[in-house]
Motif scaffolding. Sequence first.
Motif, mmCIF file in Angstrom:
data_model
loop_
_atom_site.group_PDB
_atom_site.id
_atom_site.type_symbol
_atom_site.label_atom_id
_atom_site.label_comp_id
_atom_site.label_asym_id
_atom_site.label_seq_id
_atom_site.Cartn_x
_atom_site.Cartn_y
_atom_site.Cartn_z
ATOM 1 N N ASP A 41 33.324 35.792 30.226
ATOM 2 C CA ASP A 41 34.519 35.040 30.599
ATOM 3 C C ASP A 41 34.181 34.140 31.783
ATOM 4 N N SER A 43 36.252 31.927 33.089
ATOM 5 C CA SER A 43 37.467 31.415 33.724
ATOM 6 C C SER A 43 37.294 31.437 35.235
ATOM 7 N N PRO A 45 39.173 31.481 38.895
ATOM 8 C CA PRO A 45 40.429 31.677 39.626
ATOM 9 C C PRO A 45 40.808 30.419 40.407
ATOM 10 N N SER A 49 43.018 25.548 34.269
ATOM 11 C CA SER A 49 43.005 26.303 33.011
ATOM 12 C C SER A 49 43.489 27.738 33.234
ATOM 13 N N GLN A 50 43.119 28.330 34.370
ATOM 14 C CA GLN A 50 43.596 29.675 34.676
ATOM 15 C C GLN A 50 45.095 29.665 34.954
ATOM 16 N N SER A 53 46.922 29.695 31.694
ATOM 17 C CA SER A 53 46.934 31.033 31.119
ATOM 18 C C SER A 53 47.965 31.921 31.804
ATOM 19 N N ASP A 54 48.060 31.823 33.127
ATOM 20 C CA ASP A 54 49.014 32.642 33.874
ATOM 21 C C ASP A 54 50.454 32.268 33.542
ATOM 22 N N GLY A 503 45.089 24.103 29.518
ATOM 23 C CA GLY A 503 44.114 25.177 29.446
ATOM 24 C C GLY A 503 43.527 25.324 28.068
ATOM 25 N N ALA A 508 38.748 25.448 30.224
ATOM 26 C CA ALA A 508 38.205 26.449 31.141
ATOM 27 C C ALA A 508 36.720 26.207 31.383
#
Length: 726
Positions: A41, A43, A45, A49-50, A53-54, A503, A508
């Motif tokens: 992964d 990704s 933080p 893109s993160q 997702s959130d 995202g 990502a």
Amino acid sequence: MLATLARSCARARWSVTTVWVTAVVMLSVLAGAFAGPTSDDFSLPGSESQRASDLLADAGFEASAGTQAQVVLHAPDGVATPQVRAAVEDLAAAIEDELPGAEVVSPFAPGGDRQISPGGDIAYLQVDLPHRDPAEVAASGEQLLALADDVGVAGLQVELGLQVEEQEPAGAPAEVIGLIAAAVILLIAFGSVVAMLLPLAIGVLGALCGVAGVELAAHVIAVPSYAGAAAGMIAIGVGIDYALLVVTRFREALHDGLPVPDAVALAQHTAGRSVLFAGVTVVIATLGLVFMGIELITGMAIGIAAAVLVAMLAAVTLLPALLGIVGPRLQRAQARPRRRLAGGGDGSGAAAERWSRTVQRRPALWVAGALAALAVLAVPVLDLRLGFSDAGTMPEESSARQAYDLVADGFGPGVNGPLVVAVDAPSGDAEPLAADLAAAFATDGGVAAVSPPVVSRDGGTAVLQVVPTSAPRDEATTDLVHRLREDVVPPVVAGTGGEVAIGGAQPAAIDFADYTAQRLPLFLSVVLGLSFLLLAVVFRGLLVALKAVVVNLLSIGAAFGALVAVFQWGRLAGALGIEGTGPIEAWVPMLLIAIVFGLSMDYEVFLLSRIREEYDRTGDNAAAVATGLARTARVITAAAAIMVCVFGSFVLGADRDLQLFGFGLAVAILIDATLVRMVLVPATMELLGRANWWLPGWLDRRLPHLTVEGSVSLPREPVRETAGVR
């Protein structure tokens, strides 16, 4: 200190060997039983893109925030036949039953007609998995493959399009090929099977510990799936390299008539200190990547640093014990006429000295020629593009690659990597904003299609899928993501108070690549600055240190250029068995710089130590360069050839990440050992003359004195005679 340690290990040779073997066996058994999960992964933080997702996860779109997969169907007679349709509906139901939480959209469901190609022979089920955890995704992928294999319709091809689909490791055969090549080179260099086996033992032991350590560390830190193989590859290369230097000095000491204990101590006092310096340098440079704050790179860096540390410790503790065991046999062999590995009157040293004199006669011409060759090799680096490969670069026989090709043929390449757009409206009504965004996206020439907005139950969040016209790994897709984020979204969102985040898998990867690209110059500057400082302190010369930094930079640039030419442009890719072209994996440059820096410092110190030793003795710079090259050329050539074979053998594997990493290391070592050490070093040092060792007096008084190789006149220490060691 190393000499004393070496004598102790040689005396307690059987105990030391037993402890090492026991530790390696126990570590390997523990790793086999309790290996931790790997994670690919990438990704980041704090990235957009993160954030997308959130937002989707918070709004209840767990599947859209997770991993997207496609079950691709190909029926030459058409997918709309009753048999195929019934099989597809059964498959969709089975997936929903077997994978709770997964969202499945059948091509025959309402609104699913866009999942049937215009030709009618290709279709796909869209499967959105609710999780991003690599272990869970891998398990779901195995279940999807099993369900796809159960579809028993004659003439129907069913493939799974899942980029994270795990492959069977292909590194073992490559490692074996590399070890065989290393064994042949060592046998030619040493002329002794026993001497050949010692470096191989250190390399294999370091690899076993490195792989086991990475597998156990996966419980604590995020470790990519290829970290174990990469750590093993590095451990084999540096382990053999370090042991080669020590065994060479040991044999020279035996040839000079020293008894085994004194020869072991002298080898560690001289070559052992170089090994310690080189190993610590690689470990520090690699661990420096931890401060970049990238989880994926941190796992790789710690794994490789641990493997190098084990190989270094084995070279300074286990190797003296092994030399104590086999030393008497090598001592008897040394009594017979035999070519020596380096220097002296063995012919190889004379040839290297003649070569050095040839270069030194016309140094400006040789410098110009070498720089021109390096510049040509480095030209492609101007087109360097960081990113991640997709299923289109996987082996053609893999299910993911076949699904990728079928989707690209039936629907266009962009369907393999749709962008997921999260739209959040504080007003609680995201649908109008999402509709405006969809209309704006559709006007961009890089967008093939935009799905209708899907709104959350509370109405505050919506999700869109944007299909590019280009493949996920294409530069056009990267440009599209940047264009949508920077030019298209802001005018639509302005004044609404809404938040939009783009995202998905490819954005990502783009965020990760952008992050590493921004920090790459800083990391390179730190590495080269440390190189300059260390060499200036060790060799008491500013210009000789500056020269080393410049040629290291040139060799790294040439290696990157070769990577771009082969893996990004596709030059010679077919001949090397490399599938598809794509960007350079974003994690590779930093690790490559750290490791090449450490390994080139090894060669630099080994060569310059001999040159400086001769210069201090005679005061003749030209003679010192020629003699130093004569004494080290064969060792450097043998060590480099071994590492080129070990690293280059990974190109024969099926994992593109390891192919790229191994190829880059092999090319960098090859360039460093040929154009740099055999041409640029003697030519530039001849041009600079005494200025090589210039150091202002005020600076000389302030810099600490650091000696890498100890004096060759090590006082003998009385030792009791023990069985087998004299």
